[in-house]
Design an enzyme around this catalytic site. Sequence first.
Site, PDB file in Angstrom:
ATOM      1  N   GLY A  12      -9.054   2.298  15.584  1.00 21.67           N
ATOM      2  CA  GLY A  12      -8.391   1.179  16.243  1.00 21.67           C
ATOM      3  C   GLY A  12      -7.720   1.587  17.536  1.00 21.67           C
ATOM      4  O   GLY A  12      -7.701   0.829  18.513  1.00 21.67           O
ATOM      5  N   THR A  13      -7.185   2.804  17.556  1.00 15.55           N
ATOM      6  CA  THR A  13      -6.537   3.292  18.777  1.00 15.55           C
ATOM      7  C   THR A  13      -7.556   3.510  19.883  1.00 15.55           C
ATOM      8  O   THR A  13      -7.312   3.183  21.050  1.00 15.55           O
ATOM      9  CB  THR A  13      -5.784   4.597  18.493  1.00 15.55           C
ATOM     10  OG1 THR A  13      -4.807   4.356  17.481  1.00 15.55           O
ATOM     11  CG2 THR A  13      -5.096   5.119  19.743  1.00 15.55           C
ATOM     12  N   GLY A  68       0.825  -1.200   0.000  1.00  9.68           N
ATOM     13  CA  GLY A  68       0.000   0.000   0.000  1.00  9.68           C
ATOM     14  C   GLY A  68       0.858   1.249   0.000  1.00  9.68           C
ATOM     15  O   GLY A  68       0.544   2.248   0.646  1.00  9.68           O
ATOM     16  N   GLY A 119      -0.163  -2.374  11.008  1.00  7.78           N
ATOM     17  CA  GLY A 119      -0.835  -1.221  11.593  1.00  7.78           C
ATOM     18  C   GLY A 119      -2.252  -1.063  11.084  1.00  7.78           C
ATOM     19  O   GLY A 119      -2.921  -0.071  11.363  1.00  7.78           O
ATOM     20  N   THR A 120      -2.742  -2.047  10.336  1.00  5.51           N
ATOM     21  CA  THR A 120      -4.097  -2.016   9.782  1.00  5.51           C
ATOM     22  C   THR A 120      -5.129  -2.068  10.909  1.00  5.51           C
ATOM     23  O   THR A 120      -4.980  -2.841  11.859  1.00  5.51           O
ATOM     24  CB  THR A 120      -4.316  -3.202   8.830  1.00  5.51           C
ATOM     25  OG1 THR A 120      -3.326  -3.183   7.813  1.00  5.51           O
ATOM     26  CG2 THR A 120      -5.692  -3.154   8.199  1.00  5.51           C
ATOM     27  N   THR A 121      -6.177  -1.249  10.799  1.00  3.65           N
ATOM     28  CA  THR A 121      -7.247  -1.264  11.794  1.00  3.65           C
ATOM     29  C   THR A 121      -8.562  -1.687  11.137  1.00  3.65           C
ATOM     30  O   THR A 121      -8.629  -1.905   9.941  1.00  3.65           O
ATOM     31  CB  THR A 121      -7.398   0.118  12.453  1.00  3.65           C
ATOM     32  OG1 THR A 121      -7.665   1.108  11.443  1.00  3.65           O
ATOM     33  CG2 THR A 121      -6.135   0.503  13.202  1.00  3.65           C
ATOM     34  N   ARG A 150      -1.225   7.559   1.901  1.00  5.39           N
ATOM     35  CA  ARG A 150      -0.610   8.561   2.776  1.00  5.39           C
ATOM     36  C   ARG A 150       0.392   7.936   3.742  1.00  5.39           C
ATOM     37  O   ARG A 150       1.522   8.388   3.859  1.00  5.39           O
ATOM     38  CB  ARG A 150      -1.702   9.313   3.548  1.00  5.39           C
ATOM     39  CG  ARG A 150      -2.529  10.261   2.693  1.00  5.39           C
ATOM     40  CD  ARG A 150      -3.583  10.982   3.525  1.00  5.39           C
ATOM     41  NE  ARG A 150      -4.563  10.055   4.069  1.00  5.39           N
ATOM     42  CZ  ARG A 150      -5.646   9.631   3.425  1.00  5.39           C
ATOM     43  NH1 ARG A 150      -5.870  10.061   2.192  1.00  5.39           N
ATOM     44  NH2 ARG A 150      -6.498   8.790   3.983  1.00  5.39           N
ATOM     45  N   LYS A 209     -10.705   8.756   6.943  1.00  2.47           N
ATOM     46  CA  LYS A 209     -10.618   7.514   7.720  1.00  2.47           C
ATOM     47  C   LYS A 209     -11.924   6.737   7.598  1.00  2.47           C
ATOM     48  O   LYS A 209     -13.011   7.305   7.734  1.00  2.47           O
ATOM     49  CB  LYS A 209     -10.317   7.815   9.190  1.00  2.47           C
ATOM     50  CG  LYS A 209     -10.023   6.569  10.009  1.00  2.47           C
ATOM     51  CD  LYS A 209      -9.398   6.906  11.340  1.00  2.47           C
ATOM     52  CE  LYS A 209      -9.070   5.653  12.148  1.00  2.47           C
ATOM     53  NZ  LYS A 209      -8.111   4.780  11.449  1.00  2.47           N
ATOM     54  N   HIS A 266     -10.177  12.087  13.734  1.00  2.00           N
ATOM     55  CA  HIS A 266      -9.272  11.794  12.622  1.00  2.00           C
ATOM     56  C   HIS A 266      -9.716  12.549  11.379  1.00  2.00           C
ATOM     57  O   HIS A 266     -10.822  13.101  11.330  1.00  2.00           O
ATOM     58  CB  HIS A 266      -9.255  10.291  12.315  1.00  2.00           C
ATOM     59  CG  HIS A 266      -8.450   9.488  13.277  1.00  2.00           C
ATOM     60  ND1 HIS A 266      -8.962   9.021  14.476  1.00  2.00           N
ATOM     61  CD2 HIS A 266      -7.163   9.060  13.244  1.00  2.00           C
ATOM     62  CE1 HIS A 266      -8.031   8.350  15.117  1.00  2.00           C
ATOM     63  NE2 HIS A 266      -6.933   8.348  14.390  1.00  2.00           N
TER      64      HIS A 266
END
Length: 271
Positions: free
Chosen positions: A168-169, A11, A101-103, A15, A162, A158
């Site tokens: 996710g955080t 990916g 880091g995928t959510t 960004r 998004k 965000h």
Amino acid sequence: MTPPFRVAVVGCAGRMGRMNLTTIHATEGCVIAGGSDQPGSPAVGADIGSLIGVDPLGVTVTDDPVELFARADAVIDFTTPEATRRHAGLAAQAEVVYVVGTTGLTPEDQAVIDQAAIQTVVVQSANMSLGVNLLQILTEQVAKALDADYDIEIVEMHHRHKVDSPSGTALMLGQAAAAGRGVNLDDVACKARDGQVGARPRGEIGFATLRGGDVPGEHSVIFAAEGERLELSHKAGSRGIFAKGALKAALWGRGRHPGLYSMRDVLGLAD
């Protein structure tokens, strides 16, 4: 002489993908092994240097992640749940350090990642920043110290692009709060309120989601009681902090035994 650590990014035209590439390129001892993007992307076939504003690197963007994993020591993945399911299997086959880091992952998605961790090193976190991982630890400690007279609300904001909500955080922080209280988050979470919802139940952990502009990420955990309120907050000023954390995780994973690790492990904060 130690050979350079070869890090690839799936990916890579997005960004976070570009930020990950920039961070790898700027880090001594690391080289960009390659990058992939979805078939049909205008970035496919382009030199990766053009994506990050540097001279040509002689490495082009591919739409074939199979060959990408085959020539990397580590792969960083901030993509989509569907793509991550495939990438996890490829990471296991290639036995590369796989940083996720995928959510927005489902339990089925997570099961695929867990399976990959039997064969290779997987470092997974909904947020790769040092500050957020410290916030997670503090949230658990405060929730453990304060009883249910203190209502817990998690507020996050965000950028407008998004796609998952809550972030996710935010869910990671909710899990920390629930762990501190000794409860299951699914049993006490309230992820939306609309209309005549009635009084707030004791012990509920609420979530509020804001979207707009180009905000990289802001999270607050509020403990509200009669007469006082405690707020723990983290604000990201740049996606660069996530990219630095991801690369730190990749470097940390080099030479380790297969397993599923978190940023707490990377930062030496695991129990």
